[in-house]
Design an enzyme around this catalytic site. Structure first.
Site, PDB file in Angstrom:
ATOM      1  N   HIS A 152       2.085  -8.301  -1.136  1.00 51.74           N
ATOM      2  CA  HIS A 152       2.570  -7.505  -0.013  1.00 51.74           C
ATOM      3  C   HIS A 152       3.203  -8.466   0.996  1.00 51.74           C
ATOM      4  O   HIS A 152       2.769  -9.619   1.109  1.00 51.74           O
ATOM      5  CB  HIS A 152       1.363  -6.790   0.602  1.00 51.74           C
ATOM      6  CG  HIS A 152       1.678  -5.807   1.673  1.00 51.74           C
ATOM      7  ND1 HIS A 152       1.937  -6.174   2.967  1.00 51.74           N
ATOM      8  CD2 HIS A 152       1.749  -4.452   1.658  1.00 51.74           C
ATOM      9  CE1 HIS A 152       2.156  -5.101   3.705  1.00 51.74           C
ATOM     10  NE2 HIS A 152       2.050  -4.037   2.931  1.00 51.74           N
ATOM     11  N   ASP A 161      -6.418 -11.396  -0.580  1.00 51.56           N
ATOM     12  CA  ASP A 161      -5.995 -10.196   0.138  1.00 51.56           C
ATOM     13  C   ASP A 161      -6.733  -9.014  -0.484  1.00 51.56           C
ATOM     14  O   ASP A 161      -6.411  -8.581  -1.590  1.00 51.56           O
ATOM     15  CB  ASP A 161      -4.467 -10.050   0.005  1.00 51.56           C
ATOM     16  CG  ASP A 161      -3.953  -8.755   0.637  1.00 51.56           C
ATOM     17  OD1 ASP A 161      -4.782  -7.908   1.014  1.00 51.56           O
ATOM     18  OD2 ASP A 161      -2.723  -8.601   0.725  1.00 51.56           O
ATOM     19  N   GLN A 204      -6.414  -3.735  -0.823  1.00 45.89           N
ATOM     20  CA  GLN A 204      -6.506  -2.639  -1.798  1.00 45.89           C
ATOM     21  C   GLN A 204      -7.790  -2.686  -2.609  1.00 45.89           C
ATOM     22  O   GLN A 204      -8.139  -1.696  -3.265  1.00 45.89           O
ATOM     23  CB  GLN A 204      -5.298  -2.670  -2.755  1.00 45.89           C
ATOM     24  CG  GLN A 204      -3.962  -2.408  -2.088  1.00 45.89           C
ATOM     25  CD  GLN A 204      -3.833  -1.008  -1.501  1.00 45.89           C
ATOM     26  OE1 GLN A 204      -4.591  -0.099  -1.821  1.00 45.89           O
ATOM     27  NE2 GLN A 204      -2.862  -0.831  -0.621  1.00 45.89           N
ATOM     28  N   LYS A 256      -7.799   1.745   5.353  1.00 45.26           N
ATOM     29  CA  LYS A 256      -7.643   2.076   3.927  1.00 45.26           C
ATOM     30  C   LYS A 256      -8.993   2.381   3.282  1.00 45.26           C
ATOM     31  O   LYS A 256      -9.065   2.649   2.084  1.00 45.26           O
ATOM     32  CB  LYS A 256      -6.980   0.913   3.193  1.00 45.26           C
ATOM     33  CG  LYS A 256      -5.531   0.661   3.614  1.00 45.26           C
ATOM     34  CD  LYS A 256      -4.919  -0.420   2.750  1.00 45.26           C
ATOM     35  CE  LYS A 256      -3.698  -1.053   3.363  1.00 45.26           C
ATOM     36  NZ  LYS A 256      -2.496  -0.249   3.250  1.00 45.26           N
ATOM     37  N   CYS A 275       6.585  -2.546   0.899  1.00 44.39           N
ATOM     38  CA  CYS A 275       6.400  -3.873   1.520  1.00 44.39           C
ATOM     39  C   CYS A 275       6.161  -4.944   0.456  1.00 44.39           C
ATOM     40  O   CYS A 275       5.328  -5.849   0.641  1.00 44.39           O
ATOM     41  CB  CYS A 275       5.255  -3.870   2.531  1.00 44.39           C
ATOM     42  SG  CYS A 275       5.548  -2.781   3.905  1.00 44.39           S
TER      43      CYS A 275
HETATM   44  N1  7TS Z   1      -1.997  -6.308   1.547  1.00 43.90           N
HETATM   45  C1  7TS Z   1      -1.914  -5.291   0.680  1.00 43.90           C
HETATM   46  C2  7TS Z   1      -2.181  -5.538  -0.773  1.00 43.90           C
HETATM   47  C3  7TS Z   1      -1.583  -4.018   1.152  1.00 43.90           C
HETATM   48  O1  7TS Z   1      -1.505  -3.007   0.279  1.00 43.90           O
HETATM   49  C4  7TS Z   1      -1.337  -3.822   2.522  1.00 43.90           C
HETATM   50  C5  7TS Z   1      -0.895  -2.495   3.076  1.00 43.90           C
HETATM   51  C6  7TS Z   1      -1.473  -4.910   3.381  1.00 43.90           C
HETATM   52  C7  7TS Z   1      -1.793  -6.135   2.856  1.00 43.90           C
HETATM   53  C8  7TS Z   1      -1.273  -4.786   4.853  1.00 43.90           C
HETATM   54  O2  7TS Z   1      -2.265  -4.001   5.405  1.00 43.90           O
HETATM   55  P1  7TS Z   1      -2.183  -3.611   6.958  1.00 43.90           P
HETATM   56  O3  7TS Z   1      -3.365  -2.711   7.152  1.00 43.90           O
HETATM   57  O4  7TS Z   1      -2.293  -4.883   7.705  1.00 43.90           O
HETATM   58  O5  7TS Z   1      -0.873  -2.930   7.163  1.00 43.90           O
HETATM   59  N2  7TS Z   1      -0.273  -1.658   2.137  1.00 43.90           N
HETATM   60  C9  7TS Z   1       0.405  -0.535   2.414  1.00 43.90           C
HETATM   61  C10 7TS Z   1       0.981   0.234   1.411  1.00 43.90           C
HETATM   62  O6  7TS Z   1       0.898  -0.022   0.221  1.00 43.90           O
HETATM   63  N3  7TS Z   1       1.598   1.287   1.977  1.00 43.90           N
HETATM   64  O7  7TS Z   1       1.457   1.213   3.291  1.00 43.90           O
HETATM   65  C11 7TS Z   1       0.702   0.083   3.583  1.00 43.90           C
END
Ligand code: 7TS
Length: 441
Positions: free
Chosen positions: A155, A232, A235, A258, A398
């Site tokens: 990501h 990371d 997910q 999430k 992303c």
């Molecule tokens: N890493 C992964 C693997 C992710 O899926 C996401 C967000 C992030 C980092 C960043 O997370 P945040 O909470 O800091 O934004 N993924 C997604 C997605 O797949 N669709 O919207 C956000």
């Protein structure tokens, strides 16, 4: 109510703040049998709404999950009965707020099997957690010519902070490629490790392909050549049982929103010696011990990294989300999604002209990316919303370098969670057939 010791600056000294300074017992949380899915769905008020006159079918939990009533209630109770700033007021409701926030920290620490809750730092989200490590640990430890290994399936939030660090320091970035089936090329990872990287940072589970990477093995291999590993977990933490001690991971980053919790709260877990040695990321209130006009000293962990008024209601909400997931049992959560994704792959394969990206069900979590003929994924998502009330994500997710790897501009993506039912996957499939008709395939 516990009492809170205060030092001269009014900061909590944590001695009696619930659990923050204690080693955590490592007994597994009991894994009761899951409630039936229909009963569980009634815990999520939003699942009763309609869109375009049809029941909402929410298949975008990888972007953000829905929230159970227990999480909403925990946040409301905070605002309605003990709303006050933490670590400051020597009065009842402020102490209550402080204790509730620190209890949430203990819950999160137990959830990921951390040794101590002071290893759990509250941030805004995964992105901020990764940036914290890239600035604080990265600036102190990465030098010109040092190697950082990432993967092609990251990501942007596990990519751009390292690009910025490389630009600041002159470090090199190398990438583990992805196979056509959406798996990491572990042979190339092996070869890259021979170049003695300082840091390896990779996603536990891809938000596009659903691939669950072999984290334990990859971390052990990185440690064998002396590298530090950041995982990371954005997910993986919501969907699989994760034990930071079994993984022996150095840093783990994830987001509350999430995993049934609110937005605005995330977590950085780190090994204690690493966190102790790291300089602060942001300066301000709460993170200091003493401040003079020209210099300051820092608070203890975890507050050294928590400058300013934290997201108190959100921490409390995250604690309630952890309670909810523990009641379900993370093994059950994973099993439910594994069954759903196997079902989804089988059903989606019946749709002509549909291409699915990523590995077989046994190597992935509840995420399926696909394209349908040459229909633009945004058009597909609009049709699914209008025609059958299905909410999916469309775009590059992303992960633009991964899109480039597959020569794609975008995909459609369906993603599942504890409240997802097989019938909803059937509705998605019906919607895809409708889309084919609309586009006269
Ligand atoms: N890493 C992964 C693997 C992710 O899926 C996401 C967000 C992030 C980092 C960043 O997370 P945040 O909470 O800091 O934004 N993924 C997604 C997605 O797949 N669709 O919207 C956000």
């Amino acid at each position: 109510m516990t009492t809170t010791a205060h030092n001269q600056t009014g900061q909590s000294k944590d001695a009696n703040v619930v659990g923050t300074d204690v080693s955590l017992p490592q007994a597994d949380v009991a894994q009761p049998s899951s409630p039936p899915i229909a009963a569980l769905r009634s815990d999520f008020p939003i699942l009763n709404i309609q869109v375009h006159g049809k029941p909402l079918v929410y298949l975008d939990s990888a972007a953000s999950s829905q929230k159970p009533q227990a999480v909403l209630d925990a946040m409301n109770v905070y605002y309605q009965t003990y709303n006050a700033n933490v670590h400051r007021g020597v009065y009842s409701i402020s102490e209550e707020a402080t204790a509730a926030m620190e209890r949430a920290r203990v819950k999160v620490a137990r959830f990921i099997h951390a040794r101590q809750s002071k290893q759990v730092i509250f941030t805004r989200n995964t992105t901020e957690s990764i940036n914290l490590v890239a600035f604080s640990w990265g600036n102190a430890n990465i030098h010109a010519g040092d190697l950082i290994i990432l993967t092609e399936m990251e990501h942007h939030s596990n990519l751009v902070p390292w690009q910025l660090l490389a630009a600041r320091t002159g470090a090199r970035l190398e990438f583990v490629p992805v196979t056509d089936d959406g798996l990491l090329r572990l042979d190339i990872y092996d070869a890259l490790l021979k170049q003695q990287p300082k840091l390896v940072a990779f996603t536990h589970m891809s938000n596009v392909l659903g691939t669950i990477n072999p984290a334990q093995q990859m971390i052990a291999q990185a440690h064998a050549v002396g590298a530090i590993v950041l995982l990371d977990g954005a997910q993986s933490i919501p969907h699989l049982p994760v034990d930071v001690q079994a993984l022996d991971v150095d840093f783990l980053c994830f987001s509350g929103h999430k995993m049934l919790g609110p937005t605005g709260i995330g977590v950085l877990y780190g090994k204690r010696d690493l966190l102790e040695a790291m300089p602060p990321f942001m300066g301000g209130g709460d993170m200091i011990r003493t401040v003079k006009l020209r210099e300051s000293t820092w608070n203890d962990l975890p507050w050294k990294f928590e400058a300013g008024t934290p997201a108190i209601a959100e921490a409390v909400g995250l604690g309630a989300a952890v309670d909810y997931l523990n009641t379900l049992g993370m093994e059950h959560v994973q099993q439910h999604e594994q069954e759903l994704v196997a079902y989804a792959l089988a059903q989606l394969r019946t749709v002509p002209d549909l291409t699915i990206y990523g590995p077989e069900a046994d190597k992935r979590g509840g995420v399926v990316s696909f394209t349908l003929g040459d229909i633009h994924p945004h058009d597909l998502a609009s049709i699914l919303d209008q025609e059958v009330g299905v909410a999916i994500r469309a775009g590059h997710h992303c992960a633009q370098p991964l899109m480039e790897r597959y020569n794609l501009a975008a995909t459609a993506r369906a993603s599942f969670y504890v409240y997802t039912m097989r019938e909803e996957i059937d509705t998605l499939v019906q919607g895809l057939h409708k889309a084919r008709q609309i586009f006269s395939f």
